[in-house]
Design a protein around this motif. Structure first.
Motif, PDB file in Angstrom:
ATOM      1  N   SER A 192      58.201 122.789 -43.282  1.00  0.00           N
ATOM      2  CA  SER A 192      57.067 124.204 -43.218  1.00  0.00           C
ATOM      3  C   SER A 192      57.590 125.454 -43.008  1.00  0.00           C
ATOM      4  CB  SER A 192      55.887 123.807 -42.343  1.00  0.00           C
ATOM      5  OG  SER A 192      56.383 123.738 -40.902  1.00  0.00           O
ATOM      6  N   SER A 193      59.159 125.648 -43.255  1.00  0.00           N
ATOM      7  CA  SER A 193      59.900 126.888 -42.803  1.00  0.00           C
ATOM      8  C   SER A 193      59.729 127.305 -41.390  1.00  0.00           C
ATOM      9  CB  SER A 193      59.359 127.947 -43.840  1.00  0.00           C
ATOM     10  OG  SER A 193      59.547 127.563 -45.234  1.00  0.00           O
ATOM     11  N   ASN A 194      59.587 126.160 -40.502  1.00  0.00           N
ATOM     12  CA  ASN A 194      59.247 126.582 -39.178  1.00  0.00           C
ATOM     13  C   ASN A 194      60.559 126.044 -38.435  1.00  0.00           C
ATOM     14  OD1 ASN A 194      56.875 128.270 -38.570  1.00  0.00           O
ATOM     15  ND2 ASN A 194      55.788 126.744 -39.809  1.00  0.00           N
ATOM     16  N   ALA A 195      61.666 125.738 -38.831  1.00  0.00           N
ATOM     17  CA  ALA A 195      62.957 125.041 -38.340  1.00  0.00           C
ATOM     18  C   ALA A 195      63.322 126.149 -37.310  1.00  0.00           C
ATOM     19  CB  ALA A 195      63.781 124.671 -39.325  1.00  0.00           C
ATOM     20  N   GLY A 196      63.888 125.467 -36.127  1.00  0.00           N
ATOM     21  CA  GLY A 196      64.762 126.215 -35.303  1.00  0.00           C
ATOM     22  C   GLY A 196      63.926 126.712 -34.072  1.00  0.00           C
ATOM     23  N   ASP A 197      62.820 126.233 -33.846  1.00  0.00           N
ATOM     24  CA  ASP A 197      62.082 126.522 -32.772  1.00  0.00           C
ATOM     25  C   ASP A 197      62.532 125.778 -31.583  1.00  0.00           C
ATOM     26  OD1 ASP A 197      60.526 127.751 -30.628  1.00  0.00           O
ATOM     27  OD2 ASP A 197      58.953 127.955 -32.147  1.00  0.00           O
ATOM     28  N   ALA A 198      63.819 126.346 -30.630  1.00  0.00           N
ATOM     29  CA  ALA A 198      64.412 125.914 -29.632  1.00  0.00           C
ATOM     30  C   ALA A 198      63.855 126.351 -28.376  1.00  0.00           C
ATOM     31  CB  ALA A 198      65.935 126.155 -29.773  1.00  0.00           C
ATOM     32  N   GLY A 199      62.660 127.180 -28.359  1.00  0.00           N
ATOM     33  CA  GLY A 199      62.361 127.494 -27.218  1.00  0.00           C
ATOM     34  C   GLY A 199      61.988 126.833 -25.995  1.00  0.00           C
ATOM     35  N   HIS A 200      61.587 125.399 -26.350  1.00  0.00           N
ATOM     36  CA  HIS A 200      60.929 124.454 -25.375  1.00  0.00           C
ATOM     37  C   HIS A 200      62.044 123.494 -24.731  1.00  0.00           C
ATOM     38  CE1 HIS A 200      57.113 126.215 -25.379  1.00  0.00           C
ATOM     39  NE2 HIS A 200      57.154 126.035 -26.926  1.00  0.00           N
ATOM     40  N   ILE A 201      63.326 123.813 -25.084  1.00  0.00           N
ATOM     41  CA  ILE A 201      64.354 123.046 -24.456  1.00  0.00           C
ATOM     42  C   ILE A 201      64.419 123.381 -23.183  1.00  0.00           C
ATOM     43  CG2 ILE A 201      66.994 122.720 -24.544  1.00  0.00           C
ATOM     44  CD1 ILE A 201      67.230 123.261 -27.436  1.00  0.00           C
ATOM     45  N   THR A 202      64.253 122.124 -22.300  1.00  0.00           N
ATOM     46  CA  THR A 202      64.344 122.289 -20.909  1.00  0.00           C
ATOM     47  C   THR A 202      65.660 122.566 -20.284  1.00  0.00           C
ATOM     48  OG1 THR A 202      62.507 120.486 -20.646  1.00  0.00           O
ATOM     49  CG2 THR A 202      63.979 120.929 -18.568  1.00  0.00           C
ATOM     50  N   VAL A 203      65.973 123.655 -19.682  1.00  0.00           N
ATOM     51  CA  VAL A 203      67.073 124.113 -19.208  1.00  0.00           C
ATOM     52  C   VAL A 203      67.111 124.111 -17.525  1.00  0.00           C
ATOM     53  CG1 VAL A 203      68.012 125.090 -21.244  1.00  0.00           C
ATOM     54  CG2 VAL A 203      66.641 126.557 -19.302  1.00  0.00           C
ATOM     55  N   ASP A 204      65.882 123.929 -16.965  1.00  0.00           N
ATOM     56  CA  ASP A 204      65.715 123.980 -15.439  1.00  0.00           C
ATOM     57  C   ASP A 204      64.678 123.167 -15.315  1.00  0.00           C
ATOM     58  OD1 ASP A 204      65.711 124.337 -12.844  1.00  0.00           O
ATOM     59  OD2 ASP A 204      65.437 126.647 -12.923  1.00  0.00           O
ATOM     60  N   PRO A 205      64.838 121.685 -14.891  1.00  0.00           N
ATOM     61  CA  PRO A 205      63.639 121.084 -14.502  1.00  0.00           C
ATOM     62  C   PRO A 205      62.790 121.327 -13.435  1.00  0.00           C
ATOM     63  CG  PRO A 205      65.426 119.605 -14.896  1.00  0.00           C
ATOM     64  CD  PRO A 205      65.977 120.991 -14.755  1.00  0.00           C
ATOM     65  N   GLY A 206      63.456 122.033 -12.477  1.00  0.00           N
ATOM     66  CA  GLY A 206      62.559 122.812 -11.515  1.00  0.00           C
ATOM     67  C   GLY A 206      61.948 124.174 -11.507  1.00  0.00           C
TER      68      GLY A 206
END
Ligand SMILES: [Zn+2]
Length: 413
Positions: A238-252
């Motif tokens: 759907s041309s929306n590839a690349g949404d990496a914003g919700h990668i967890t980098v700090d579980p706390g």
């Protein structure tokens, strides 16, 4: 990135884009026999296509080059003023307009506040007026405008040309910008996600030694990621590839808009960094201003970057943390796609780039989760200013120039 053509008559349009693309990549000019060798097209096809491109004003002849004992060969070159494209970048804080020529050079630009989209027709009127003013002020012949490209925060519906519901733009819901702007201006309009437009610009301006597999970290009001694999833009279903914003980098970490904790797209964006600086006493309440006002956040964020550059420990620690958060997300992206370059740009990138780039390479290379055995390079965008707006205009040029299988199908009717 050499491509070869086909000498079948049904793919004339495709051959034209192959030849035009080859000419554009040689600003110093190229002879017809060199073009034939480069594109694997016959001399006759190249001559025919060149004639058509010259008649259309996209290419001109410029001197000759001695070529062995025969008569000197004419050199053909791109005619930068033969066509123009308008690029529009919609950001939660501002709308940027650029007019670029065929070579991708910005000839003119303008900026205005972002309409709140409470009334979509007012938004469209305002944008159409700004585009008309840009064209009129540039003294460019309107018939030479190839089209308008729009770069918008995602998610978007590219097929329908609709901006869906960008998280940082609460009043924008299903704005059918493409068709409305096409109707208002009479020009063809293309719509793309901002980070994807940035990738299109990066590929357009890439030199021969540039990476073909890279991620573009687009640092604006939000964090976007654009991707290129094997020299092609990755768009997805759907041309929306690349949404990496919700990668967890700090579980706390703090709670993101998605309800999870420690998402990179929440932790590293300007508003969150300003909020942290306020909480840590690095910025005063007066310096931090209103966290829901984009202008205030912009000013406070610049202040934070200045303090970090001046060596204030609290400020430097906040940016160092941001670099580590970004680094963890980048490791995931590098692992997933086996890319060897990460490129940074976007409207808020410049102030923090020294601090982030100082900490990032070690954060990534020292991460035990990093899999590919090759080095990962970190670079600034080839387009230092207004990369998404220039990328939006490049969408139009790319559509005109770049030989793609889809263009081949359209031509082979
Ligand atoms: Zn999240």
């Amino acid at each position: 990135m050499n491509r070869t053509g086909s000498n079948l008559p049904a793919v004339g349009e495709y051959n034209q884009t192959v030849v035009l693309d080859a000419i554009r990549r040689r600003p110093e000019g190229i002879t017809r026999s060199e073009l034939a060798a480069l594109t694997a097209l016959s001399g006759m096809t190249v001559t025919k296509v060149c004639r058509r491109l010259i008649d259309a004003g996209l290419v001109d002849e410029h001197g000759t080059r001695a070529n062995g004992p025969g008569k000197p060969a004419a050199i053909v070159r791109l005619n930068p003023g033969g066509g123009f494209a308008v690029g529009v970048h919609i950001d939660p804080a501002a709308v940027t307009y650029v007019l670029v020529d065929l070579s991708g050079t910005v000839r003119d630009h303008a900026r205005s506040g972002t309409p709140t989209a409470g009334d979509p027709s007012a938004v469209i009127d305002e944008m159409a007026n700004a585009i008309e003013a840009l064209i009129a002020g540039s003294a460019v012949d309107r018939s030479r405008i190839l089209g308008i490209g729009i770069a918008s925060p995602g998610p978007v519906n590219v097929d329908d040309g609709v901006i869906l519901n960008p998280p940082m733009m609460p009043n924008w819901h299903r704005v059918a910008l493409r068709s409305a702007l096409a109707e208002a201006t009479g020009l063809p309009v293309l719509l793309e996600k901002d980070a994807t437009a940035a990738v299109v610009a990066e590929l357009w301006f890439a030199g021969p030694a540039s990476s073909r597999d890279f991620a573009f970290m687009y640092y604006g009001t939000g964090l976007g990621t654009g991707l290129a694999v094997s020299g092609e833009v990755v768009r997805g279903t759907s041309s929306n590839a690349g949404d990496a914003g919700h990668i967890t980098v700090d579980p706390g970490g703090d709670v993101c808009t998605c309800g999870r904790r420690g998402c990179v797209g929440y932790l590293v964006v300007p508003r969150t960094l300003v909020k942290r600086a306020l909480g840590a006493g690095v910025l005063t309440a007066a310096e931090a201003g209103d966290l829901d006002d984009t202008g205030d956040v912009d000013a406070a964020f610049s202040r934070l970057a200045d303090l970090a550059a001046a060596g204030k420990p609290g400020a430097a620690a906040i940016l160092d943390d941001a670099a580590r958060s970004l680094g963890r997300a980048i490791v995931v992206i590098v692992n997933l796609l086996d890319i060897d370059e990460v490129i940074f740009g976007g409207p808020f990138w410049a102030p923090i780039s020294p601090a982030i780039l100082a900490a990032l390479p070690e954060a990534v290379s020292g991460d035990s989760a990093l899999i590919p055995p090759h080095p990962v390079r970190f670079a600034q965008s080839a387009v230092p200013v207004d990369v998404a707006a220039v990328g939006a205009a490049t969408l139009v040029l790319d559509n005109t120039f770049s030989p793609r299988p889809s263009a081949l199908l359209l031509a082979a009717e």
